[in-house]
Design a protein around this motif. Structure first.
Motif, PDB file in Angstrom:
ATOM      1  N   LYS A 103       0.841  -1.195   0.000  1.00  0.00           N
ATOM      2  CA  LYS A 103       0.000   0.000   0.000  1.00  0.00           C
ATOM      3  C   LYS A 103       0.884   1.255   0.000  1.00  0.00           C
ATOM      4  CE  LYS A 103      -3.511   0.343   2.927  1.00  0.00           C
ATOM      5  NZ  LYS A 103      -4.265   0.629   4.181  1.00  0.00           N
ATOM      6  N   PHE A 104       0.571   2.218  -0.897  1.00  0.00           N
ATOM      7  CA  PHE A 104       1.345   3.458  -1.029  1.00  0.00           C
ATOM      8  C   PHE A 104       0.417   4.658  -0.870  1.00  0.00           C
ATOM      9  CE2 PHE A 104       3.614   0.197  -3.295  1.00  0.00           C
ATOM     10  CZ  PHE A 104       4.955   0.428  -2.987  1.00  0.00           C
ATOM     11  N   SER A 105       1.007   5.785  -0.481  1.00  0.00           N
ATOM     12  CA  SER A 105       0.209   6.993  -0.239  1.00  0.00           C
ATOM     13  C   SER A 105       0.146   7.916  -1.448  1.00  0.00           C
ATOM     14  CB  SER A 105       0.776   7.765   0.957  1.00  0.00           C
ATOM     15  OG  SER A 105       2.125   8.141   0.703  1.00  0.00           O
ATOM     16  N   ASN A 106       1.085   7.817  -2.384  1.00  0.00           N
ATOM     17  CA  ASN A 106       1.063   8.671  -3.574  1.00  0.00           C
ATOM     18  C   ASN A 106       1.772   7.964  -4.709  1.00  0.00           C
ATOM     19  OD1 ASN A 106       4.047   9.676  -3.638  1.00  0.00           O
ATOM     20  ND2 ASN A 106       3.391  10.117  -1.547  1.00  0.00           N
ATOM     21  N   VAL A 107       1.640   8.529  -5.895  1.00  0.00           N
ATOM     22  CA  VAL A 107       2.272   7.947  -7.077  1.00  0.00           C
ATOM     23  C   VAL A 107       2.714   9.075  -7.997  1.00  0.00           C
ATOM     24  CG1 VAL A 107       0.119   7.763  -8.384  1.00  0.00           C
ATOM     25  CG2 VAL A 107       1.997   6.212  -8.899  1.00  0.00           C
ATOM     26  N   LEU A 108       3.784   8.842  -8.741  1.00  0.00           N
ATOM     27  CA  LEU A 108       4.299   9.810  -9.707  1.00  0.00           C
ATOM     28  C   LEU A 108       4.122   9.211 -11.095  1.00  0.00           C
ATOM     29  CD1 LEU A 108       5.764  12.613  -9.428  1.00  0.00           C
ATOM     30  CD2 LEU A 108       7.895  11.386  -9.856  1.00  0.00           C
ATOM     31  N   LEU A 109       3.284   9.843 -11.914  1.00  0.00           N
ATOM     32  CA  LEU A 109       3.082   9.415 -13.296  1.00  0.00           C
ATOM     33  C   LEU A 109       3.829  10.365 -14.206  1.00  0.00           C
ATOM     34  CD1 LEU A 109      -0.721   8.507 -13.416  1.00  0.00           C
ATOM     35  CD2 LEU A 109       1.220   7.001 -13.082  1.00  0.00           C
ATOM     36  N   GLY A 110       4.900   9.887 -14.814  1.00  0.00           N
ATOM     37  CA  GLY A 110       5.751  10.788 -15.588  1.00  0.00           C
ATOM     38  C   GLY A 110       6.400  11.782 -14.657  1.00  0.00           C
TER      39      GLY A 110
ATOM     40  N   VAL B 156      -3.177   2.680 -12.396  1.00  0.00           N
ATOM     41  CA  VAL B 156      -2.799   4.088 -12.250  1.00  0.00           C
ATOM     42  C   VAL B 156      -2.609   4.756 -13.602  1.00  0.00           C
ATOM     43  CG1 VAL B 156      -1.767   3.775  -9.968  1.00  0.00           C
ATOM     44  CG2 VAL B 156      -0.358   3.452 -12.008  1.00  0.00           C
ATOM     45  N   GLN B 157      -2.309   3.972 -14.644  1.00  0.00           N
ATOM     46  CA  GLN B 157      -2.141   4.568 -15.976  1.00  0.00           C
ATOM     47  C   GLN B 157      -3.446   5.143 -16.522  1.00  0.00           C
ATOM     48  OE1 GLN B 157      -1.238   1.475 -15.083  1.00  0.00           O
ATOM     49  NE2 GLN B 157       0.620   0.760 -16.121  1.00  0.00           N
ATOM     50  N   ARG B 158      -4.594   4.757 -15.936  1.00  0.00           N
ATOM     51  CA  ARG B 158      -5.877   5.259 -16.411  1.00  0.00           C
ATOM     52  C   ARG B 158      -6.219   6.628 -15.835  1.00  0.00           C
ATOM     53  NH1 ARG B 158      -8.622   3.426 -20.738  1.00  0.00           N
ATOM     54  NH2 ARG B 158     -10.429   4.445 -19.824  1.00  0.00           N
TER      55      ARG B 158
END
Length: 500
Positions: free
Chosen positions: A366-373, A470-472
């Motif tokens: 489980k993660f709190s944030n994500v970086l897309l690009g 997450v890519q969506r």
């Protein structure tokens, strides 16, 4: 009057030039061949008076760049969308409203309150504060945010309806044009909306109010076809670098020499031998070669990332490809209960309809944030990035079912998980956003596109759309809670995806 066409703009010395008229069938296009012929005629003029007369007639001066055979003086001269759209039309129209008293001082105070009521996530840029006194000095970034995020919501009930609909046409055109990855269909929509805006503006405010920027809107499509999406050539990055140069400490004398010395000092630092201690840990981050490789890598893969957010056929994309997905180093183990596993399995079947799926584990990270690009998305689990937990995506239909054909719907990300699944006998990692989606509201047209109205704290029932790759993720949104007809509503304004 225009570098792209031969449209005639009537008006003599001392008179205001008439830039009206948006019938593009009456705009003979400029071509490189005719430009070169006219430039050569100007160059060979026998007298200065003939030289100026020919230059005025054809709108051309000779340039030594024309000695380059590949140089196309028409197509190589692009229109800057930053000045054309935001420092140009957006600023001019706002001043026109005030000049014609469509917006009073009292209205400007209401505008300020509405702007402050919108909750905008992080990473948006400079926001338009104190509009009553500062709008004349707004930067291009502030005019962009005003146009794309704030204006339609804030101007409702303040601007007359016909004028608001005219402005809405311009806003929607900018929404289409300012996306980082631009399809031909969206480009065509933006182009037609710009023509429609020009025609409506001329009807409402008269021919004298039309500006040359409004004519140039109708040539932006040609520039995008030649140069790519506006993010590739508009002047925001140039202006930012000007700001960096302007912030350098100089003594006011021989400024050029001092700036050059600072730049040379930077190159000198690159040539200094890297310290041996911790070299293996830090050297890759300071390597110019690795930096260039990263930039090329991001640019080449960004289109795939953005397209995955809107593709209709989920089976056409490899969802286990986490190339442009970056997750924080800290995480917690998360055990999915039987109901969650069932919904996750249905999500996998939607992603891989023709493959053999086997859930090998009920435990995820489980993660709190994500970086897309280069763009960070938060969640309810992350206090620092809670304001960026609101996302929009084309994923959830009614009753919590997965439907990629529906328009984008807002949702709140609870947290992100990384899960391992067995596909055709091989293990693959997938990253999902766990999202609560807002329930559809029949009162969608209250503020007009791009603003949307949804039921506050009213979510779709739990279904397979709870889990989304997450890519969506399409984009973030700014929001504001209001009471309309005795019901609490959430006003959502989409924020264009950033691409650096």
């Amino acid at each position: 009057g225009c570098s792209k066409c031969f449209k005639y703009f009537p008006g003599s010395f001392g008179e205001k030039v008439d830039y009206s008229g948006f019938d593009r069938d009456m705009w003979p296009p400029c071509h490189n061949s005719s430009h070169r012929i006219h430039a050569e005629m100007v160059r060979k003029a026998s007298t200065q008076s003939k030289h100026e007369a020919l230059a005025t007639k054809y709108g051309v001066y000779y340039s030594s760049l024309l000695q380059l055979e590949y140089f196309d003086a028409v197509r190589f001269a692009s229109i800057d969308p930053m000045h054309n759209l935001f420092l140009g039309t957006a600023k001019n129209v706002f001043k026109l409203w005030i000049k014609k008293n469509f917006l009073s001082k009292k209205d400007l105070k209401v505008l300020e309150d509405k702007i402050n009521s919108l909750d905008v996530g992080t990473g948006v840029g400079r926001l338009p504060h104190r509009i009553a006194s500062n709008y004349g000095g707004y930067t291009a970034s502030q005019w962009k945010n005003w146009t794309l995020i704030y204006s339609m919501f804030c101007l409702k009930h303040l601007l007359p309806e016909t004028h608001l609909r005219c402005w809405q046409t311009f806003v929607l055109a900018c929404q289409y044009l300012c996306t980082p990855v631009l399809s031909k269909t969206d480009l065509l929509k933006a182009d037609l909306l710009f023509v429609k805006f020009g025609e409506r503006f001329e009807q409402l405010y008269g021919k004298k109010a039309v500006t040359p920027n409004m004519h140039l809107h109708c040539h932006l499509k040609e520039c995008v076809i030649d140069c790519g999406p506006v993010h590739a050539f508009w002047c925001f990055s140039f202006e930012r670098f000007n700001g960096i140069l302007g912030a350098m400490q100089v003594n006011g004398r021989s400024v050029e020499i001092q700036l050059m010395r600072k730049l040379l000092a930077g190159w000198f630092v690159w040539d200094v031998k890297f310290p041996s201690e911790f070299q293996e840990n830090f050297l890759p981050f300071f390597s110019q070669e690795s930096h260039d490789l990263y930039e090329n890598f991001v640019v080449n893969n960004a289109t795939s990332l953005f397209n995955s957010a809107y593709c209709l056929n989920l089976g056409d994309f490899q969802w286990s490809d986490l190339t442009l997905v970056s997750l924080p180093s800290s995480f917690k183990h998360f055990a999915l209960n039987p109901d969650e596993l069932r919904l996750l399995f249905e999500c996998y079947k939607a992603l891989y309809p023709r493959e053999e799926i086997e859930l090998s584990s009920s435990v995820a990270r489980k993660f709190s944030n994500v970086l897309l690009g280069t763009e960070k998305f938060g969640s309810k689990l992350d206090c620092r990035n809670l304001r960026s937990a609101g996302i929009m995506a084309s994923w959830s239909g009614d009753n919590g079912l997965i439907d990629t054909s529906v328009p984008t719907r807002p949702g709140i990300v609870n947290f992100y998980i990384v899960h391992t699944v067995k596909i055709n006998g091989e293990f693959h990692l997938h990253a999902f956003a766990v999202v609560w989606w807002y329930k559809t509201d029949c009162d969608q047209g209250h503020f007009g596109k791009p603003s949307q109205v949804w039921k506050l704290h009213n979510y779709e029932p739990c279904g397979p759309s709870l889990f989304m790759p997450v890519q969506r993720i399409g984009q973030k949104f700014a929001c504001c809670s209001l009471e309309l007809n005795g019901v609490d509503k959430l006003i959502v304004n989409p924020i264009p995806r950033s691409f650096h």
